[in-house]
Design a protein around this motif. Sequence first.
Motif, PDB file in Angstrom:
ATOM      1  N   ARG A 245       9.343 -12.179  -2.858  1.00 16.49           N
ATOM      2  CA  ARG A 245       7.853 -12.006  -3.620  1.00 16.49           C
ATOM      3  C   ARG A 245       8.279 -12.245  -4.852  1.00 16.49           C
ATOM      4  N   TRP A 246       9.593 -11.718  -5.137  1.00  5.66           N
ATOM      5  CA  TRP A 246       9.784 -11.902  -6.819  1.00  5.66           C
ATOM      6  C   TRP A 246       9.571 -13.104  -7.309  1.00  5.66           C
ATOM      7  N   GLN A 247       9.723 -14.295  -6.597  1.00  2.00           N
ATOM      8  CA  GLN A 247       9.606 -15.537  -7.031  1.00  2.00           C
ATOM      9  C   GLN A 247       8.194 -16.040  -7.533  1.00  2.00           C
ATOM     10  N   ASN A 248       7.287 -15.223  -6.774  1.00  2.00           N
ATOM     11  CA  ASN A 248       5.810 -15.756  -7.589  1.00  2.00           C
ATOM     12  C   ASN A 248       4.807 -14.632  -7.843  1.00  2.00           C
ATOM     13  N   ARG A 249       5.547 -13.107  -7.931  1.00  2.00           N
ATOM     14  CA  ARG A 249       4.668 -12.363  -7.999  1.00  2.00           C
ATOM     15  C   ARG A 249       4.713 -11.719  -9.289  1.00  2.00           C
ATOM     16  N   TYR A 250       5.470 -12.124 -10.018  1.00  2.00           N
ATOM     17  CA  TYR A 250       5.765 -11.261 -11.404  1.00  2.00           C
ATOM     18  C   TYR A 250       5.629 -12.333 -12.630  1.00  2.00           C
ATOM     19  N   VAL A 251       5.395 -11.861 -13.621  1.00  2.00           N
ATOM     20  CA  VAL A 251       5.282 -12.560 -14.859  1.00  2.00           C
ATOM     21  C   VAL A 251       6.441 -13.664 -14.976  1.00  2.00           C
ATOM     22  N   ALA A 252       5.926 -15.115 -15.411  1.00  2.00           N
ATOM     23  CA  ALA A 252       7.041 -16.016 -15.622  1.00  2.00           C
ATOM     24  C   ALA A 252       6.642 -16.757 -17.016  1.00  2.00           C
ATOM     25  N   LYS A 253       7.360 -17.719 -17.010  1.00  2.00           N
ATOM     26  CA  LYS A 253       7.197 -18.509 -18.313  1.00  2.00           C
ATOM     27  C   LYS A 253       5.707 -19.200 -18.513  1.00  2.00           C
TER      28      LYS A 253
ATOM     29  N   TRP B 225      13.504   0.847  -2.109  1.00  2.00           N
ATOM     30  CA  TRP B 225      13.167   0.082  -1.070  1.00  2.00           C
ATOM     31  C   TRP B 225      12.304  -1.003  -1.485  1.00  2.00           C
ATOM     32  N   TYR B 226      11.268  -0.813  -2.259  1.00  2.00           N
ATOM     33  CA  TYR B 226      10.353  -1.856  -2.680  1.00  2.00           C
ATOM     34  C   TYR B 226      11.050  -2.728  -3.148  1.00  2.00           C
ATOM     35  N   GLY B 227      12.137  -2.500  -4.068  1.00  2.00           N
ATOM     36  CA  GLY B 227      12.975  -3.456  -4.610  1.00  2.00           C
ATOM     37  C   GLY B 227      13.691  -4.513  -3.778  1.00  2.00           C
ATOM     38  N   ILE B 228      14.145  -3.950  -2.597  1.00  2.00           N
ATOM     39  CA  ILE B 228      14.805  -4.581  -1.517  1.00  2.00           C
ATOM     40  C   ILE B 228      13.726  -5.488  -0.978  1.00  2.00           C
TER      41      ILE B 228
ATOM     42  N   LYS C 134       0.779  -1.063   0.004  1.00  2.00           N
ATOM     43  CA  LYS C 134      -0.063  -0.038  -0.055  1.00  2.00           C
ATOM     44  C   LYS C 134       0.802   1.206  -0.063  1.00  2.00           C
ATOM     45  N   VAL C 135       1.916   1.242   0.826  1.00  2.00           N
ATOM     46  CA  VAL C 135       2.702   2.686   0.862  1.00  2.00           C
ATOM     47  C   VAL C 135       3.185   2.592  -0.330  1.00  2.00           C
ATOM     48  N   PHE C 136       3.827   1.630  -0.921  1.00  4.58           N
ATOM     49  CA  PHE C 136       4.683   1.771  -2.321  1.00  4.58           C
ATOM     50  C   PHE C 136       3.666   2.354  -3.371  1.00  4.58           C
ATOM     51  N   HIS C 137       2.462   1.846  -3.319  1.00  6.69           N
ATOM     52  CA  HIS C 137       1.457   2.231  -4.444  1.00  6.69           C
ATOM     53  C   HIS C 137       1.103   3.896  -4.099  1.00  6.69           C
TER      54      HIS C 137
END
Lengths: 248, 201
Positions: free
Chosen positions: B97-105, B87-90, B22-25
Amino acid sequence: MDPFLRIGRRKLISLGGMSLLLTACGTGEFQGTAQQKLYEWSDPLNRSFEQLLFSSQRLAREFRREEIDEAGLLINTAEDTTPEIDAANYQLKVGGLVEKPMTFSLAEMRKLPYRSEVIRHTCVEGWSAIVQWGGLPLVEVLKLVKPKPEARYVFFRSAEGFQPEGGQPYGFYETWDLASCVHPQTLLAYEKNYKPLPQENGAPIRLASPIKLGYKQIKWVTEIMLLAALPEQIGYWIDLGYEWYGGL
Amino acid sequence: MTAKAAPAPRKAPIPKQALAAKVFHWVNIISLFAMMGSGLQIYNANPVFGGRAGTHFPAPMMIGGWLAGGRHWHFFFMWFFALNLLWYGIYIFATKRWQNRYVAKNDLEAIQKGKNPKRRNYAIHRLIYTSFIPILLLALLTGLGMWKTVQFGWIVDLFGGWQNLRTVHFLTIPAVLLMMIAHSLLALNVGQWKLVRSIFA
């Protein structure tokens, strides 16, 4: 002269510096106040960050002669009439906090070390142009006059200026941090694109450097003064509201 | 959205979002609009397309009132925009979260060959919001290349010159706006207003 800037400037002359800053905002006093506040917060931070990245040793990229963009270098002046300076009688005064105040004629400056650089000249408006400047590195002049240890800033006075109807004459001036002045690419230029500096580009002497935005590169320089602290008026465009450091 | 009449409808749960998301958005959307408005103000001093003779943007779209004002807003909000991304990247790395939140094969496969329209929509949405990351980083990179061009001259070279760099920096505005619209519409489609609201409230 760009009409967009000219309108702003005319208004400014009639209204005075700060009131223009607010009236030009158009959308009201709130935005003007918010803008002033956020500038007061972020400008010192930005300046420190820029000074942290800056090194007097790191040279800006230089280009090949064929890359010069003759038509790209637009001319912005504070005044619509271009100062006419008699090159034969021209004298550059260098004083202030120095051991040895000096004056230089153009012939004397031409005998001092010469540097030619093909660099990117970047304007605050967003455009840039590859240009060649030739002249005397400012650091060479500083070596001759020997700044006192307390000198930290350099004030430049231009022959340019104007007198609003019924008002006080208003000279064009600029101040730089000493570190930027001793940068090897900061020149007192008397040559543009391998030809004598044209009058409208600041002849006989202008400040030229790839490390500052164009508005910091004062034309028609007549006097240089070393200072311990910044004066109340720190630069023509800066006093109108542009940031002082203006580093690239 | 075809099957409306069905056995006793289950009450849909109210979506919950992590506070960090929420803060990020919030910070992102505010700083992005400030950067876009002030960016157009700066653009107008010398339009990227056509120079001084080029088309200028109308005043209501701009923030700052004049060039110096636009720059003040731009160089203030750039810190919020950039540090928020940092900070959101970190955070997404630290929380995995990067493992399953973003577009994948498997999403790309679903877009190309998927038979299930819901799965397909979901995959498109993941693709859209994932592509925010490179676009926002591109805006940051091109901006840094122009602001600190002496120190980051390689960025100018990477884009093949100053005019290209300016153009790409400008084009991140329509790119971000289009993705904002797509992101919002897809979220509305999937979870209606309550999903959109959940990321801000």
